[in-house]
Design an enzyme around this catalytic site. Structure first.
Site, PDB file in Angstrom:
ATOM      1  N   CYS A 114     105.063  87.071 -18.128  1.00 15.29           N
ATOM      2  CA  CYS A 114     104.845  85.615 -18.137  1.00 15.29           C
ATOM      3  C   CYS A 114     103.617  85.204 -18.944  1.00 15.29           C
ATOM      4  CB  CYS A 114     104.723  85.089 -16.715  1.00 15.29           C
ATOM      5  SG  CYS A 114     106.185  85.449 -15.743  1.00 15.29           S
ATOM      6  N   HIS A 250     101.578  78.072 -17.113  1.00 17.77           N
ATOM      7  CA  HIS A 250     102.814  78.812 -16.859  1.00 17.77           C
ATOM      8  C   HIS A 250     103.498  78.178 -15.644  1.00 17.77           C
ATOM      9  CE1 HIS A 250     105.726  81.782 -16.067  1.00 17.77           C
ATOM     10  NE2 HIS A 250     105.103  82.312 -15.030  1.00 17.77           N
ATOM     11  N   ASN A 280     111.067  79.215 -13.494  1.00 18.93           N
ATOM     12  CA  ASN A 280     110.117  80.117 -14.161  1.00 18.93           C
ATOM     13  C   ASN A 280     110.850  80.816 -15.309  1.00 18.93           C
ATOM     14  OD1 ASN A 280     108.440  82.189 -14.948  1.00 18.93           O
ATOM     15  ND2 ASN A 280     107.923  82.836 -12.870  1.00 18.93           N
TER      16      ASN A 280
HETATM   17  N1  ACO Z   1     116.014  80.706   0.551  1.00 19.67           N
HETATM   18  C1  ACO Z   1     115.795  80.647   1.859  1.00 19.67           C
HETATM   19  N2  ACO Z   1     114.942  81.450   2.512  1.00 19.67           N
HETATM   20  C2  ACO Z   1     114.263  82.332   1.758  1.00 19.67           C
HETATM   21  C3  ACO Z   1     114.442  82.452   0.367  1.00 19.67           C
HETATM   22  C4  ACO Z   1     115.364  81.595  -0.233  1.00 19.67           C
HETATM   23  N3  ACO Z   1     115.605  81.608  -1.546  1.00 19.67           N
HETATM   24  N4  ACO Z   1     113.633  83.422  -0.087  1.00 19.67           N
HETATM   25  C5  ACO Z   1     112.951  83.907   0.963  1.00 19.67           C
HETATM   26  N5  ACO Z   1     113.338  83.247   2.090  1.00 19.67           N
HETATM   27  C6  ACO Z   1     112.877  83.456   3.452  1.00 19.67           C
HETATM   28  C7  ACO Z   1     112.233  84.803   3.652  1.00 19.67           C
HETATM   29  O1  ACO Z   1     113.215  85.784   3.914  1.00 19.67           O
HETATM   30  C8  ACO Z   1     111.345  84.541   4.852  1.00 19.67           C
HETATM   31  O2  ACO Z   1     112.143  84.581   6.003  1.00 19.67           O
HETATM   32  P1  ACO Z   1     111.588  85.234   7.365  1.00 19.67           P
HETATM   33  O3  ACO Z   1     110.397  84.408   7.726  1.00 19.67           O
HETATM   34  O4  ACO Z   1     112.739  85.095   8.285  1.00 19.67           O
HETATM   35  O5  ACO Z   1     111.227  86.629   6.988  1.00 19.67           O
HETATM   36  C9  ACO Z   1     110.896  83.103   4.650  1.00 19.67           C
HETATM   37  O6  ACO Z   1     111.832  82.520   3.723  1.00 19.67           O
HETATM   38  C10 ACO Z   1     109.504  82.973   4.081  1.00 19.67           C
HETATM   39  O7  ACO Z   1     109.376  83.865   2.971  1.00 19.67           O
HETATM   40  P2  ACO Z   1     108.009  84.005   2.188  1.00 19.67           P
HETATM   41  O8  ACO Z   1     108.163  85.051   1.158  1.00 19.67           O
HETATM   42  O9  ACO Z   1     106.901  84.132   3.161  1.00 19.67           O
HETATM   43  O10 ACO Z   1     107.941  82.574   1.519  1.00 19.67           O
HETATM   44  P3  ACO Z   1     106.772  81.960   0.694  1.00 19.67           P
HETATM   45  O11 ACO Z   1     106.338  80.705   1.298  1.00 19.67           O
HETATM   46  O12 ACO Z   1     105.723  82.964   0.352  1.00 19.67           O
HETATM   47  O13 ACO Z   1     107.524  81.567  -0.652  1.00 19.67           O
HETATM   48  C11 ACO Z   1     107.738  82.349  -2.896  1.00 19.67           C
HETATM   49  C12 ACO Z   1     108.098  82.589  -1.447  1.00 19.67           C
HETATM   50  C13 ACO Z   1     108.323  81.023  -3.335  1.00 19.67           C
HETATM   51  C14 ACO Z   1     108.312  83.482  -3.727  1.00 19.67           C
HETATM   52  C15 ACO Z   1     106.196  82.298  -3.028  1.00 19.67           C
HETATM   53  O14 ACO Z   1     105.619  83.407  -2.411  1.00 19.67           O
HETATM   54  C16 ACO Z   1     105.754  82.271  -4.447  1.00 19.67           C
HETATM   55  O15 ACO Z   1     105.994  81.318  -5.159  1.00 19.67           O
HETATM   56  N6  ACO Z   1     105.058  83.305  -4.910  1.00 19.67           N
HETATM   57  C17 ACO Z   1     104.606  83.400  -6.248  1.00 19.67           C
HETATM   58  C18 ACO Z   1     105.712  83.960  -7.039  1.00 19.67           C
HETATM   59  C19 ACO Z   1     105.504  83.666  -8.450  1.00 19.67           C
HETATM   60  O16 ACO Z   1     105.026  82.638  -8.807  1.00 19.67           O
HETATM   61  N7  ACO Z   1     105.883  84.616  -9.234  1.00 19.67           N
HETATM   62  C20 ACO Z   1     105.819  84.512 -10.576  1.00 19.67           C
HETATM   63  C21 ACO Z   1     104.388  84.504 -11.066  1.00 19.67           C
HETATM   64  S1  ACO Z   1     104.153  85.651 -12.225  1.00 19.67           S
HETATM   65  C22 ACO Z   1     105.483  85.447 -13.142  1.00 19.67           C
HETATM   66  O17 ACO Z   1     105.806  84.323 -13.422  1.00 19.67           O
HETATM   67  C23 ACO Z   1     106.242  86.602 -13.540  1.00 19.67           C
END
Ligand code: ACO
Length: 323
Positions: A114, A250, A280
């Site tokens: 990214c 980004h 993304n």
């Molecule tokens: N739909 C519904 N539920 C979901 C989904 C989905 N698509 N994905 C995960 N869940 C569930 C999980 O299983 C979890 O359930 P549980 O509590 O029963 O275990 C719950 O939702 C919460 O999951 P978390 O991972 O804790 O959710 P979080 O609030 O952290 O959000 C996310 C996840 C959106 C991925 C967040 O962590 C994030 O944005 N992280 C940064 C990722 C990123 O930006 N990556 C790219 C940057 S670098 C690059 O661009 C390559």
């Protein structure tokens, strides 16, 4: 006067097919509400038949050349940032070169996921100022849809495909207030490889592999690293946050964009946001957002713009330029 790399034109390209959250909810256990609340994403574009990283890259490049008022033959250097090349080799930059009808120039890919566009811009800027050429085409292009595990709801809802490009030209500009790239700062810390990676590759498994991510860990690092590197690059340029007109970040997650803007005391209206439409798009996200804000008239000649990104590796970086 100082020799600087000035952006003469930008361009972008998206696949034909747009996929909204409701459609994804028919494929994996997710909902529009969850995706919008956690990420701000509403739609993304997914490459179909005949569309690839290089077809999107070539289309974005043509738009950028058109805005710059230049013929492809005037390009001395093509750097394409991608984690999803059409082939392991040759470099996708050479495929784009051939598609644009350029018979001889420097052409290669960079891989910084990214942060790829920031890495590519910095390399191009240094090569132009070092005399390797006068005009460069810098591209970020990806088809992450082809390396997603479409059964993994924790990753497949986050990414999209697309391409963005910028034409840079080395020009003598006034040392104070002149246009062009004023400073860049890049970082990498390979200890975090495992938090965001693809579980395959030609020399490990012999397969292409799929994206794997520990989202919460990535999120924590992203906010800290991005705020830090933006301060760093402004320091190098002798500027402060109050000098910034626009931030083109980004586009990983609306919450990361908000948190970073808050940490720096920026008005959210100064942050260009396209993650809602594009999701993304990895290396394509910064040039796609830049082109969006240039074409809708927000970013104007003379504006002070900060580009920033973070991605797998981890890699991260920022660049400050006067558009
Ligand atoms: N739909 C519904 N539920 C979901 C989904 C989905 N698509 N994905 C995960 N869940 C569930 C999980 O299983 C979890 O359930 P549980 O509590 O029963 O275990 C719950 O939702 C919460 O999951 P978390 O991972 O804790 O959710 P979080 O609030 O952290 O959000 C996310 C996840 C959106 C991925 C967040 O962590 C994030 O944005 N992280 C940064 C990722 C990123 O930006 N990556 C790219 C940057 S670098 C690059 O661009 C390559």
């Amino acid at each position: 006067m100082t020799l600087r790399s000035v952006i003469l034109g930008t361009g972008s390209a998206l696949p034909r097919r747009r996929v909204d959250n409701a459609e994804l909810a028919t494929m994996v256990d997710t909902s529009d509400e969850w995706i919008v609340e956690r990420t701000g994403i509403r739609t993304r574009y997914v490459a179909g038949e005949g569309e690839s990283t290089t077809t999107l890259a070539a289309e974005a490049s043509r738009h950028a050349l058109e805005m710059a008022g230049l013929q492809a033959a005037g390009i001395d250097l093509i750097i394409l940032a991608t984690a999803t090349p059409d082939q392991t080799f040759p470099a996708s930059a050479t495929t784009v070169q051939a598609a644009l009808g350029i018979n001889d120039c420097i052409a290669f890919d960079v891989a910084a996921v990214c942060s790829g566009f920031l890495y590519a811009m910095t390399v191009a800027d240094n090569m132009l100022r070092g005399g390797a050429g006068k005009t460069a085409l810098v591209i970020g292009a990806e088809t992450f849809s082809r390396i997603l595990d479409w059964e993994d709801r924790t990753t497949c809802v986050l990414f999209g495909d697309g391409a963005g490009a910028a034409v840079l030209r080395a020009e003598e500009t006034p040392a104070e207030g002149g246009r062009g790239i004023l400073a860049s700062k890049l970082h990498a810390d390979g200890r975090h490889n495992g938090l965001l990676h693809v579980d395959g590759g030609p020399s490990s498994t012999g397969t292409v592999g799929k994206v794997r991510m520990k989202g919460q860990d990535v999120f924590r690092h992203a906010v800290v690293n991005l705020a830090q590197v933006m301060k760093e690059v402004l320091d190098v340029a002798g500027l402060s946050t109050s000098d910034i007109d626009w931030v083109v970040p980004h586009q990983a997650n609306a919450r990361i964009l908000d948190a970073t803007a808050r940490k720096l005391g920026l008005d959210p209206a100064q942050v260009v946001v396209t993650v809602d439409r594009h999701a993304n798009t990895s290396a394509a996200s910064v040039p796609l957002a830049l082109d969006t804000a240039v074409r809708d008239g927000r970013i104007k000649q003379g504006d002070l713009v900060v580009l920033e990104a973070m991605g797998g590796g981890f890699t991260w970086g920022a660049c400050v330029l006067r558009y």
